[in-house]
Structure formats: structure tokens, C-alpha cells
Design an enzyme around this catalytic site. Structure first.
Site, mmCIF file in Angstrom:
data_model
loop_
_atom_site.group_PDB
_atom_site.id
_atom_site.type_symbol
_atom_site.label_atom_id
_atom_site.label_comp_id
_atom_site.label_asym_id
_atom_site.label_seq_id
_atom_site.Cartn_x
_atom_site.Cartn_y
_atom_site.Cartn_z
ATOM 1 N N SER A 502 45.958 9.036 117.647
ATOM 2 C CA SER A 502 47.276 8.541 117.258
ATOM 3 C C SER A 502 47.784 7.567 118.331
ATOM 4 O O SER A 502 47.113 6.570 118.610
ATOM 5 C CB SER A 502 48.235 9.711 117.031
ATOM 6 O OG SER A 502 49.381 9.297 116.315
ATOM 7 N N HIS A 616 46.136 12.511 108.803
ATOM 8 C CA HIS A 616 46.375 12.249 110.222
ATOM 9 C C HIS A 616 46.210 13.500 111.086
ATOM 10 O O HIS A 616 46.007 13.391 112.296
ATOM 11 C CB HIS A 616 47.784 11.677 110.381
ATOM 12 C CG HIS A 616 48.059 11.045 111.705
ATOM 13 N ND1 HIS A 616 47.440 9.887 112.131
ATOM 14 C CD2 HIS A 616 48.893 11.406 112.726
ATOM 15 C CE1 HIS A 616 47.876 9.555 113.330
ATOM 16 N NE2 HIS A 616 48.745 10.454 113.727
#
Length: 646
Positions: A502, A616
Site C-alpha cells: 500500500s 487490498h
């Protein structure tokens, strides 16, 4: 620890103290490689021992009735090729659970009314009364609101999250709120007549929340606050005020959550001065957490209990609305993860972990905590995982930077190592259990991880790097890398890797476009180019503007390009492994494809691993088989480029 050892961990989470504190419910879940799922069930600690009270495999979110005689929980049943079916279940200890209702719209955050006659919960369900078709079965998706999708939930544009009520006797749930924008949290008033709740205020400025109050019987619904960010809420015992963990974007999305009080009689909002320049949330990273419904702020006996992030630790504090504050649990080298406070006593049940031990259930009575469960003891005895060494580096301006070195237990001579960078940026590394770190260390590859500026767990000024991504944070990471090789002579400076996910993936991309000191790199679920990310991420249009301190890209293209690693891509010489989930809506897969294509055109060694059906949160809650494959790819890449540690 091997990648397959993921299935040997038991994840203890979501404790729920009985009203009198004599018992506690909690969730125990375990990765099931054979079925490629997580098996979770509700367990009970009865004051002497602990045992399962439900069979699972998809049970979570236990909640006691106010009289302590019944238990509600959420059961999710998934069958291959079929939409998941969710039930709110009711049971009495010793009896079989029964469903209050079952539907295909999910449920979360269940909460009993003070009288015990009904249960409130959150669910995504269309507001219209017509037949709803799954997105995959529609001829066209006609979208009129932002965002079309949300990470981990898929397309949600016509399924807003609202509050529902179901009778404790069962029946069809009743929708209490009917908003087109999402409700994120709620709390019953002590008399059960009202519910205070947090709702997204605006569609375009999606970072803004509003606080609202609805009368459960009449439906009267009023706004109390707007243009705030609220992480949690709890009522005062007299029902005259609402305690809030909130901020007003004083430092944009880098702001700390602080304790506030909203007076329902006067409409006055007061910040409660606690003298803590820390975020009142647990932001420590871990890849070993189970499903949790823990509230971030809880009221009991005139006190408000909440987490405090501090230098890689998470502590438990309590305070009054008058400003009296005191620590409840402050371990020097651990994370207090989930917690639940009994309503009629000072008993606190909590889960605690450190960097070498996954979370177990504890109880606090008086001033000392006692461990209650030992799910992971056998595995830990067999694995003999090392503890990390805590160290500090000093930046050029004198700022102290915390970091940790996880060294292979039996390493001889110089060892390869990886600088791992956390996401956020406003999260932190420290004493959270990280599976990937132990997989590397068990293979003879050391891991260095720390908290550069932008991280949580320190002052608000330390956390605020808006408009400075790739500057002071990059310098801090290089300082940590330099200091690690100076303090830990086992680390081979010539065999170093860099990795992160991320924001940590963004920083990995930034590192390899600005230095060639690392022999190999791995970027996970990352962003490489902000101009396109702005309009394709589920939060990009407001998050990118806030963190880059920019206007929309068509008004400030130069800022977006200057902050993007893609702008400097011709400088890359470091071999790169790109890991990305195909249903990542936070950092879209187009970011990975741009990076892969550019490096192939430039002739740089690069490998792209895409994970179908994952989002994610792949490394934290992805399907077990996928997580094992991810760990194998990571390990093979680093071993292949850095060499063996033993």
C-alpha cells in the site's frame, strides 16, 4: 515458520465481557487450507475454563443480552457459486442457536437494546422495494454515485449501509435509517429510546462525517454535528452527552482522533483535554487478526475506555469527560488489540500480542492482567520464533526514529536482510505479529522495520507529511537502513532488499527510483502514479488531494507527477516483484500494470503476480491458499536475489 504454517495459527479476537464480568465470549478462527477458508466459532470463558459454544464455521461478533442470559452473534454461510447467506443468531449457553432471520445482504456491528427486546445492526441493502439482482447478473451497471465500488465489498453503489432492527423473538428486520450514503457506527441511548449514529455527510467530500440522532419509535432524525471525522462513540450513563473519538481535520486525514463530548441539552461540543499527543486508536500493523466487532470507545462506571497508539505499542487508557485520565494497561513490548469492559464492574477482557506471539485472551481484575487461553502455545514451542531487537536512529534534524530488527535465530556470519515499509502512511510497525517477517527470518533473511515520519504512534506533527510524500519519509527510511547495518553487524550491506504494501508499496517504488542500494525489491498493492489513481481508487479523489495537498489533477498536474514514482522510472535498476490483487479497489490493478509495462520496456528484471478474487487486504484476510502462495513468491524472490542466510 514456513508459508504453510499460516494454517497452524489460531486467531483470537472480538472479546465480549458478560455484564457482570464473570464470563467472556470471544471468537477463535483458523485458516483452513483444505477448504480454503477461515473457520471461526464462538467460545466461552466461564471463569474457570474456555470451550466452543458454536460449531461455526462462519460465526463472529458475539454480544451478550443486557441480562447476561442470551447471546447474539452473526453466522455467515458460503457455498461455492452461491451468494453468502447471513443470519443473526440467538442462543442461551447450553442450548442450540436459532436464527432470528436469514438473508443475503450481510450484517455487522450487532448491538442489543438496553431492554433486551431488539437487536440493532448495520447492513448493506437496496433502498428500493423491487427485486435486487446481483451485479454479475445484470445487463448493465448504471451508476450515479461515488464510489461505484469499495475495497473488500465490491460494487456497492446501490446498496448503502443503514441501521436495521430485529426483534429478539425473530422476524423480518426493520430498516431504521434510509440514507443513500453509508452509516458507519451507532450506539443506543441508555434509555433505549434513541440511537446516535455516524453517517457519511457528502458524496464528493467523502471524508466528512455527520453525527445524527434518531428516535427509534417515531423515526425523528436530526443532525447534531457535521464536517467531522468520527472513529467511535459512546453515551454517558445519564444519557445527557455523547463521547466521541473525532477530529475536525485540523491536519487533514493525518489528524489524531481525540476525545470530545457533545452535550445533548446545550448542543455544545467540547474537546476533553487529556495531555496525550497520541492517536486514540490502535494503528499497529499485524497479519494475524481474526474478525472483530470491538468498539474503539466503551463506557463503564463513569469511565470511557479507549486505545492509545504509542511507538509501536497499543495501550488501553480510560478517562472521564471532566478530563481525568489514567492508564489501564501499558505493556512495554506488546499490543493490547481488542478489549471489552464489563458494565457492572472494572473487569476488562482483552487480547494481547507481541511481535513473536499471536494474540491470546486475557482478563484484567484490579491492577494485573492474567492470560486465559493458550491456543498457539504448541505451535510456538515447535517454531521457536525469535523476538525482535528494538533500536533507534536519529534523523538529520535530530528526530528520533524507532525501528526493529528481526534476526534469524541461528544465523552464522553475515545475513541478507529486507527493509520492510508499512502502509498508511498513518499506521505503525512495532509489536504486532507479522507472518511475512517470520517466514523470512525462518529462512535466514533478517527483517528491519520501523516508523519513519508519517507513521502513527507519535505526535501529530510527526504523523503529518501531507505534501511531503517521498521526501522526509524517504530520508528517514534510508537513515533507518544505515543505522541498522551499523548497530547490527550481522546484516550484510551488500545483500539488502526492500519491500512494502500500500503506502509501503508506494515507498518501495519511490526507493528504487531514487537509489540502487538494494539488490531486490517487492512492491505489494501499491500506487506508482497519482494522476490516474485520483479517479480510479475508491478513495483516491479525496485521499490523494489531502495527502498531496493538491487540487484535482487537471488543476495541478505537476504536483501529481512530481509525487509519482512513475515520473522517475528510468532510474530503476533494481529487480522488482510486483504483487497485486485483481479486485483491489484501493490501489487499482492498473497501477501494477503501468509499473510492469514500463520496466519491461526499459529492460529491467520484473515479475508480476496477480491474485484473482482478492482485494487490498490480501496479506491480512485473503483466502488461506492465496496467502500461502503470496508468501512463497515473496520468499523465493528474496532468496533468489539476496542469497541464503544460512
Amino acid at each position: 515458520m514456513s508459508p504453510e504454517d499460516l494454517s497452524k495459527l489460531t486467531l483470537v479476537s472480538s472479546p465480549a465481557a458478560s455484564p457482570d464480568g464473570s464470563r467472556a465470549l470471544f471468537v477463535a478462527s483458523r485458516p483452513n487450507l483444505q477448504q480454503n477458508r477461515y473457520d471461526s466459532s464462538i467460545w466461552l470463558y466461564d471463569g474457570r475454563s474456555y470451550y466452543p459454544v458454536t460449531s461455526g464455521p462462519g460465526d463472529s461478533c458475539p454480544a451478550w443480552s443486557p441480562d447476561g442470559q442470551s447471546i447474539a452473534f452473526i453466522r455467515t454461510v458460503r457455498q461455492e457459486g452461491q451468494p453468502a447467506q447471513t443470519s443473526v443468531m440467538l442462543m442461551r449457553p447450553g442450548y442450540e442457536p436459532v436464527p432470528l432471520f436469514t438473508w443475503g445482504f450481510g450484517a455487522s456491528a450487532i448491538s442489543w437494546s438496553p431492554a433486551g427486546s431488539s437487536i440493532a445492526f448495520l447492513a448493506r441493502r437496496p433502498l428500493g422495494q423491487g427485486e435486487w439482482k446481483d451485479y454479475s447478473k445484470r445487463e448493465a451497471l448504471v451508476i450515479e454515485r461515488l464510489p461505484p465500488f469499495f475495497n473488500g465489498e465490491g460494487y456497492i453503489f446501490d446498496r448503502p449501509r443503514n441501521i436495521y432492527l430485529v426483534s429478539a423473538n425473530g422476524g423480518e428486520p426493520r430498516r431504521l435509517t434510509s440514507h443513500a450514503l453509508d452509516v458507519s457506527d451507532f450506539a443506543w441511548s441508555p434509555d433505549g429510546r434513541s440511537i446516535a449514529y455516524v453517517k457519511q455527510l457528502e458524496e464528493v467530500h467523502a471524508q466528512y462525517d455527520e453525527l445524527r440522532l434518531i428516535n427509534v419509535e417515531t423515526g425523528e432524525d436530526v443532525q447534531l454535528l457535521s464536517k467531522v471525522s468520527i472513529a467511535g462513540l459512546a453515551w454517558s450513563p445519564d444519557g445527557n452527552s455523547i463521547a466521541l473519538l473525532m477530529h475536525r481535520f485540523e491536519r487533514g486525514l493525518s489528524s489524531h482522533y481525540k476525545l470530545h463530548s457533545y452535550n445533548l441539552k446545550t448542543g455544545e461540543l467540547t474537546k476533553v483535554e487529556l495531555g496525550l499527543d497520541r492517536n486514540l486508536l490502535n494503528s499497529v500493523n499485524s497479519e494475524a487478526r481474526g474478525p472483530s466487532c470491538t468498539k474503539p470507545i466503551q463506557a463503564s462506571g463513569g469511565w470511557l475506555y479507549f486505545s492509545v497508539s504509542d511507538a509501536g505499542r497499543a495501550w488501553l487508557y480510560r478517562a472521564t469527560l471532566s478530563g481525568r485520565v489514567e492508564p489501564v494497561l501499558r505493556p512495554e513490548d506488546a499490543v493490547i488489540d481488542d478489549f471489552s469492559v464489563a458494565q457492572s464492574s472494572d473487569v476488562v477482557y482483552y487480547t494481547q500480542m507481541n511481535e513473536s506471539e499471536p494474540a491470546e485472551l486475557y482478563v484484567l481484575r484490579g491492577t494485573s492482567g492474567k492470560r486465559l487461553t493458550s491456543f498457539n502455545d504448541d505451535f510456538l514451542r515447535q517454531a521457536s520464533l525469535p523476538r525482535a531487537f528494538k533500536a533507534r536512529a536519529r534523523a538529520r534534524d535530530g528526530t528520533e526514529l524507532d525501528f526493529w530488527a528481526l534476526l534469524p535465530r541461528d544465523a552464522k556470519g553475515k545475513v541478507p536482510w529486507v527493509l520492510y515499509i508499512h502502509g498508511g502512511p498513518k499506521t505503525s510497525y512495532g509489536y504486532g505479529f507479522m507472518v511475512a517477517f517470520h517466514v523470512l527470518a525462518s529462512a535466514g533473511i533478517a527483517v528491519v522495520y520501523g516508523n519513519p515520519r508519517g507513521s502513527d504512534g507519535y505526535s501529530e506533527d510527526f504523523a503529518d507529511i501531507r505534501g511531503r510524500w517521498g521526501t522526509v519519509d524517504y530520508e528517514d527510511l534510508m537513515t533507518i537502513a544505515d543505522e541498522a547495518t551499523r548497530q547490527f553487524q550481522q546484516l550484510d550491506p551488500g545483500r539488502a532488499g526492500v519491500a512494502g504494501g500500500s503506502y509501503g508499496g508506494f515507498m518501495t517504488n519511490w526507493v528504487i527510483t531514487h537509489t540502487s542500494r538494494f539488490r531486490a525489491a517487492m512492491t505489494e498493492r501499491s500506487c506508482v502514479e497519482f494522476y490516474s489513481d485520483w479517479g480510479t481508487s475508491d478513495i483516491g479523489w479525496f485521499f490523494d488531494e489531502d495527502q498531496l495537498m493538491a487540487q484535482p489533477p487537471w488543476k495541478s498536474a505537476e504536483q501529481y507527477l512530481k509525487a509519482s514514482p512513475m515520473t522517475y522510472i528510468e532510474s530503476v535498476t533494481t529487480p522488482l516483484l510486483i504483487m497485486h490483487a485483481l479486485e483491489d479497489y484501493r490501489c487499482p490493478v492498473s497501477q501494477a500494470l503501468q509499473l510492469f509495462t514500463a520496466l519491461k520496456v526499459l529492460g529491467v528484471e520484473v515479475k508480476l503476480a496477480l491474485f484473482p478474487g482478492e482485494d487490498h487486504d490480501l496479506t491480512r484476510s485473503g483466502r488461506p491458499k492465496t496467502r500461502v502462495e503470496y508468501l512463497k513468491l515473496m520468499l523465493d524472490w528474496m532468496k533468489g536475489h539476496l542469497g541464503e542466510g544460512r
